[in-house]
Design a protein around this motif. Structure first.
Motif, PDB file in Angstrom:
ATOM      1  N   TRP A   1       0.859  -1.181   0.000  1.00 57.82           N
ATOM      2  CA  TRP A   1       0.000   0.000   0.000  1.00 57.82           C
ATOM      3  C   TRP A   1       0.898   1.235   0.000  1.00 57.82           C
ATOM      4  O   TRP A   1       1.518   1.559   0.999  1.00 57.82           O
ATOM      5  CB  TRP A   1      -0.919   0.000   1.239  1.00 57.82           C
ATOM      6  CG  TRP A   1      -1.884   1.144   1.220  1.00 57.82           C
ATOM      7  CD1 TRP A   1      -2.865   1.370   0.310  1.00 57.82           C
ATOM      8  CD2 TRP A   1      -1.920   2.250   2.135  1.00 57.82           C
ATOM      9  NE1 TRP A   1      -3.516   2.544   0.610  1.00 57.82           N
ATOM     10  CE2 TRP A   1      -2.968   3.095   1.708  1.00 57.82           C
ATOM     11  CE3 TRP A   1      -1.207   2.599   3.264  1.00 57.82           C
ATOM     12  CZ2 TRP A   1      -3.293   4.275   2.383  1.00 57.82           C
ATOM     13  CZ3 TRP A   1      -1.530   3.768   3.941  1.00 57.82           C
ATOM     14  CH2 TRP A   1      -2.566   4.597   3.493  1.00 57.82           C
TER      15      TRP A   1
ATOM     16  N   TRP B   1     -14.185   0.528   0.676  1.00 54.74           N
ATOM     17  CA  TRP B   1     -13.073   1.270   0.049  1.00 54.74           C
ATOM     18  C   TRP B   1     -12.424   0.518  -1.126  1.00 54.74           C
ATOM     19  O   TRP B   1     -11.321   0.836  -1.530  1.00 54.74           O
ATOM     20  CB  TRP B   1     -12.000   1.665   1.064  1.00 54.74           C
ATOM     21  CG  TRP B   1     -11.588   0.656   2.090  1.00 54.74           C
ATOM     22  CD1 TRP B   1     -11.992   0.604   3.386  1.00 54.74           C
ATOM     23  CD2 TRP B   1     -10.684  -0.456   1.924  1.00 54.74           C
ATOM     24  NE1 TRP B   1     -11.399  -0.450   4.050  1.00 54.74           N
ATOM     25  CE2 TRP B   1     -10.595  -1.122   3.170  1.00 54.74           C
ATOM     26  CE3 TRP B   1      -9.952  -0.967   0.864  1.00 54.74           C
ATOM     27  CZ2 TRP B   1      -9.795  -2.254   3.383  1.00 54.74           C
ATOM     28  CZ3 TRP B   1      -9.154  -2.079   1.047  1.00 54.74           C
ATOM     29  CH2 TRP B   1      -9.085  -2.717   2.303  1.00 54.74           C
TER      30      TRP B   1
ATOM     31  N   HIS C   1      -6.131   7.252  11.607  1.00 56.19           N
ATOM     32  CA  HIS C   1      -6.852   6.303  10.758  1.00 56.19           C
ATOM     33  C   HIS C   1      -7.519   5.296  11.684  1.00 56.19           C
ATOM     34  O   HIS C   1      -6.836   4.558  12.392  1.00 56.19           O
ATOM     35  CB  HIS C   1      -5.872   5.583   9.835  1.00 56.19           C
ATOM     36  CG  HIS C   1      -6.531   4.710   8.804  1.00 56.19           C
ATOM     37  ND1 HIS C   1      -7.460   3.733   9.114  1.00 56.19           N
ATOM     38  CD2 HIS C   1      -6.381   4.664   7.457  1.00 56.19           C
ATOM     39  CE1 HIS C   1      -7.862   3.143   8.004  1.00 56.19           C
ATOM     40  NE2 HIS C   1      -7.236   3.680   6.985  1.00 56.19           N
TER      41      HIS C   1
ATOM     42  N   GLU D   1      -6.663   8.699   2.042  1.00 58.27           N
ATOM     43  CA  GLU D   1      -6.170   8.863   3.419  1.00 58.27           C
ATOM     44  C   GLU D   1      -5.373  10.154   3.615  1.00 58.27           C
ATOM     45  O   GLU D   1      -5.002  10.482   4.748  1.00 58.27           O
ATOM     46  CB  GLU D   1      -5.280   7.678   3.793  1.00 58.27           C
ATOM     47  CG  GLU D   1      -6.034   6.364   3.941  1.00 58.27           C
ATOM     48  CD  GLU D   1      -6.262   5.668   2.599  1.00 58.27           C
ATOM     49  OE1 GLU D   1      -5.859   6.219   1.559  1.00 58.27           O
ATOM     50  OE2 GLU D   1      -6.861   4.579   2.599  1.00 58.27           O
TER      51      GLU D   1
ATOM     52  N   ALA E   1       2.477   4.049   7.903  1.00 55.42           N
ATOM     53  CA  ALA E   1       1.148   3.991   7.300  1.00 55.42           C
ATOM     54  C   ALA E   1       0.629   2.556   7.293  1.00 55.42           C
ATOM     55  O   ALA E   1      -0.446   2.273   7.811  1.00 55.42           O
ATOM     56  CB  ALA E   1       1.204   4.516   5.862  1.00 55.42           C
ATOM     57  N   CYS E   2       1.411   1.635   6.715  1.00 50.90           N
ATOM     58  CA  CYS E   2       0.945   0.251   6.568  1.00 50.90           C
ATOM     59  C   CYS E   2       0.911  -0.429   7.938  1.00 50.90           C
ATOM     60  O   CYS E   2       1.850  -0.307   8.722  1.00 50.90           O
ATOM     61  CB  CYS E   2       1.894  -0.528   5.662  1.00 50.90           C
ATOM     62  SG  CYS E   2       2.081   0.249   4.057  1.00 50.90           S
ATOM     63  N   SER E   3      -0.160  -1.181   8.181  1.00 47.63           N
ATOM     64  CA  SER E   3      -0.312  -1.870   9.472  1.00 47.63           C
ATOM     65  C   SER E   3       0.874  -2.756   9.836  1.00 47.63           C
ATOM     66  O   SER E   3       1.349  -2.696  10.977  1.00 47.63           O
ATOM     67  CB  SER E   3      -1.605  -2.681   9.463  1.00 47.63           C
ATOM     68  OG  SER E   3      -2.712  -1.801   9.557  1.00 47.63           O
ATOM     69  N   PRO E   4       1.393  -3.566   8.907  1.00 50.33           N
ATOM     70  CA  PRO E   4       2.521  -4.431   9.301  1.00 50.33           C
ATOM     71  C   PRO E   4       3.740  -3.630   9.754  1.00 50.33           C
ATOM     72  O   PRO E   4       4.455  -4.024  10.669  1.00 50.33           O
ATOM     73  CB  PRO E   4       2.821  -5.218   8.019  1.00 50.33           C
ATOM     74  CG  PRO E   4       1.580  -5.132   7.205  1.00 50.33           C
ATOM     75  CD  PRO E   4       0.967  -3.813   7.526  1.00 50.33           C
TER      76      PRO E   4
ATOM     77  N   GLY F   1      -2.355   5.888   8.727  1.00 51.29           N
ATOM     78  CA  GLY F   1      -2.848   4.976   7.710  1.00 51.29           C
ATOM     79  C   GLY F   1      -3.019   3.535   8.144  1.00 51.29           C
ATOM     80  O   GLY F   1      -3.224   2.666   7.296  1.00 51.29           O
ATOM     81  N   SER F   2      -2.984   3.245   9.439  1.00 47.50           N
ATOM     82  CA  SER F   2      -3.029   1.847   9.854  1.00 47.50           C
ATOM     83  C   SER F   2      -4.393   1.455  10.388  1.00 47.50           C
ATOM     84  O   SER F   2      -4.892   2.068  11.332  1.00 47.50           O
ATOM     85  CB  SER F   2      -1.967   1.580  10.919  1.00 47.50           C
ATOM     86  OG  SER F   2      -0.683   1.715  10.345  1.00 47.50           O
ATOM     87  N   SER F   3      -4.971   0.403   9.802  1.00 47.45           N
ATOM     88  CA  SER F   3      -6.346   0.004  10.143  1.00 47.45           C
ATOM     89  C   SER F   3      -6.401  -1.278  10.978  1.00 47.45           C
ATOM     90  O   SER F   3      -7.472  -1.701  11.386  1.00 47.45           O
ATOM     91  CB  SER F   3      -7.123  -0.230   8.845  1.00 47.45           C
ATOM     92  OG  SER F   3      -6.536  -1.330   8.148  1.00 47.45           O
ATOM     93  N   SER F   4      -5.248  -1.915  11.213  1.00 49.48           N
ATOM     94  CA  SER F   4      -5.300  -3.211  11.901  1.00 49.48           C
ATOM     95  C   SER F   4      -5.835  -3.076  13.336  1.00 49.48           C
ATOM     96  O   SER F   4      -5.305  -2.289  14.126  1.00 49.48           O
ATOM     97  CB  SER F   4      -3.896  -3.820  11.974  1.00 49.48           C
ATOM     98  OG  SER F   4      -3.904  -4.867  12.920  1.00 49.48           O
TER      99      SER F   4
ATOM    100  N   MET G   1     -13.260   9.959   5.554  1.00 49.79           N
ATOM    101  CA  MET G   1     -11.917  10.505   5.794  1.00 49.79           C
ATOM    102  C   MET G   1     -11.808  11.968   5.404  1.00 49.79           C
ATOM    103  O   MET G   1     -10.811  12.610   5.690  1.00 49.79           O
ATOM    104  CB  MET G   1     -10.883   9.674   5.044  1.00 49.79           C
ATOM    105  CG  MET G   1     -10.847   8.256   5.586  1.00 49.79           C
ATOM    106  SD  MET G   1      -9.563   7.248   4.874  1.00 49.79           S
ATOM    107  CE  MET G   1      -9.858   5.723   5.787  1.00 49.79           C
TER     108      MET G   1
HETATM  109  C1  LIG Z   1      -8.879   1.996   4.176  1.00 50.53           C
HETATM  110  C2  LIG Z   1      -7.465   1.469   4.020  1.00 50.53           C
HETATM  111  C3  LIG Z   1      -7.180   1.119   2.577  1.00 50.53           C
HETATM  112  C4  LIG Z   1      -7.266   0.226   4.897  1.00 50.53           C
HETATM  113  O1  LIG Z   1      -5.886  -0.145   4.956  1.00 50.53           O
HETATM  114  C5  LIG Z   1      -5.004   0.892   5.428  1.00 50.53           C
HETATM  115  C6  LIG Z   1      -3.570   0.405   5.333  1.00 50.53           C
HETATM  116  C7  LIG Z   1      -3.236  -0.610   6.425  1.00 50.53           C
HETATM  117  O2  LIG Z   1      -3.988  -0.744   7.412  1.00 50.53           O
HETATM  118  O3  LIG Z   1      -2.183  -1.253   6.276  1.00 50.53           O
HETATM  119  C8  LIG Z   1      -5.164   2.141   4.574  1.00 50.53           C
HETATM  120  N1  LIG Z   1      -6.556   2.520   4.440  1.00 50.53           N
END
Ligand SMILES: CC1(C)CO[C@@H](CC(=O)O)CN1
Length: 426
Positions: A18, A238, A130, A313, A88-91, A111-114, A271
């Motif tokens: 992402w 999304w 996020h 985002e 940004a990325c969850s991992p 940007g992290s949704s986890s 958002m």
């Molecule tokens: C709505 C979204 C696409 C969910 O994943 C997020 C990225 C993530 O969580 O790694 C970014 N926003």
């Protein structure tokens, strides 16, 4: 008089799973410029950002964290970064967020949704503008209550983000005497899971999977004749708007897919606020987006705006930069940030407290964090009708209230009411 410099770190993925940094980084820089022009925010200081591209890789993100922590000299003075904007990325947030607390470093992701990142023991100093994917669940439950839908199934792609969202949904469902009759997991091929849903005569399904798997699900559902007005699907909002006719990776035609997906509902976190009032920056949300669009057209002249990574985002990154600067501005009144070092737990507690106090109106709406460091936002409900998404309602999870949009309120006469006022008592 030359302003003294305060440093923050930044992580913005330009490639990878992402590439949310493509649009988020320019948005953050805009906020930083505006903040540094304000006399009332961090007076006498210039807030400088040392930003890196993580390529959405946890390993690279971790090495960048160490680079930021141990590359003691920025510019001309020895200084430590006060906070981290991103990842940004969850991992990447999972790896960096878990480590950063050991240096008392506050991490503010855009940007992290986890849902896993809501664990306040593992991610003690983590905040995010996020919201977690679990924020969709109160909206789903609200609609189930509204329509008396009592017997639900969840179809889950085996990924941490979807499995933990499903667990949260089950917990909420129990509190609202909604019965999760079936949980079907699938890894790559959903055929077996779908035939089980059909065998159990399931009619209301919450689908928790990425876009590419969504196409597989609906092509299989079409082939098994598991679609139509007797079924109510709740999907993620999304995906790309035309996700179901991009049939390059399924054996169904665009026609088949359009029939299979017709009428489904989606939930999506809002958002960018609809409000036309001025935000903390003095700009309205529309003025912000207009300015961002012109910058992005210059940066990515050949790319359509919507396909630029993190475009949706970007408001979250802009507001995160403001949240960070405002928190530091509050801390500056209480302690001398120039003396910050990573072992200073006293100063860390002050900055944590000041971050927890965040409460302003940004381009993404009201910016506040809950006790787990999670952003609370509104959730938009849409329905696909004749291949087009219609906005039905906006749900405010904090207040538990639904705001029906232009003539969509269920008055018993509208098409979608009879069509989906399905009471699954079976
Ligand atoms: C709505 C979204 C696409 C969910 O994943 C997020 C990225 C993530 O969580 O790694 C970014 N926003």
């Amino acid at each position: 008089k030359q302003d003294k410099t305060l440093w923050i770190g930044g992580m913005f993925p330009q490639t990878g799973e992402w590439a949310g940094g493509e649009a988020a980084f320019p948005a953050a820089l805009k906020a930083l410029d505006q903040i540094n022009q304000r006399e009332d925010i961090l007076p006498g200081y210039y807030l400088n950002l040392s930003a890196y591209d993580t390529r959405c890789s946890p390993g690279l993100g971790t090495t960048i964290l160490y680079e930021l922590l141990y590359n003691k000299t920025f510019g001309s003075v020895n200084s430590s970064i006060l906070m981290l904007l991103g990842p940004a990325c969850s991992p990447v947030s999972t790896a960096v967020g878990e480590a950063a607390k050991m240096w008392n470093l506050i991490v503010l992701s855009y940007g992290s949704s986890s849902p896993a990142l809501s664990n306040r023991v593992r991610f003690r100093t983590f905040f995010r503008t996020h919201p977690p994917a679990t924020l969709h669940n109160p909206t789903r439950i609200k609609f189930f209550d509204l329509f008396g839908w009592k017997r639900i199934a969840i179809l889950i792609q085996t990924e941490e983000v979807w499995q933990s969202t499903a667990e949260h949904l089950e917990t909420l469902a129990r509190q609202h005497n909604v019965h999760i009759a079936v949980r079907q997991l699938f890894d790559n091929d959903p055929s077996h899971a779908i035939s089980n849903l059909k065998k159990d005569d399931i009619r209301i399904i919450v689908g928790l999977f990425y876009e590419e798997k969504a196409r597989k699900v609906f092509c299989k559902a079409y082939q098994q004749n598991y679609y139509g007005e007797s079924y109510v699907w709740w999907l993620i909002g999304w995906y790309a708007d035309n996700w179901f006719v991009k049939v390059h990776d399924v054996e169904c035609t665009a026609e088949d897919m359009s029939r299979a997906v017709e009428g489904h509902f989606t939930t999506e976190i809002q958002m960018l606020t609809d409000a036309t009032t001025k935000t903390i920056s003095g700009l309205t949300a529309q003025e912000f987006i207009t300015d961002l669009n012109s910058t992005l057209r210059q940066l990515f002249p050949t790319k359509p705006i919507e396909s630029i990574g993190g475009y949706v985002e970007a408001p979250l990154a802009y507001d995160a930069t403001w949240a960070l600067a405002l928190a530091l501005n509050r801390s500056l009144q209480r302690t001398n940030l120039e003396e910050w070092t990573y072992g200073n737990t006293y100063m860390k507690e002050i900055m944590m407290d000041d971050m927890e106090r965040t409460d302003f109106f940004g381009v993404s709406g009201s910016v506040k964090f809950d006790k787990l460091g999670n952003r609370m936002s509104k959730v938009v409900v849409e329905q696909l009708r004749n291949g087009l998404y219609h906005r039905l309602a906006r749900f405010d999870a904090e207040k538990g209230s639904i705001e029906w949009l232009s003539g969509e309120e269920p008055d018993g006469s509208r098409c979608w009411n009879y069509k989906y006022n399905y009471s699954s008592n079976n």
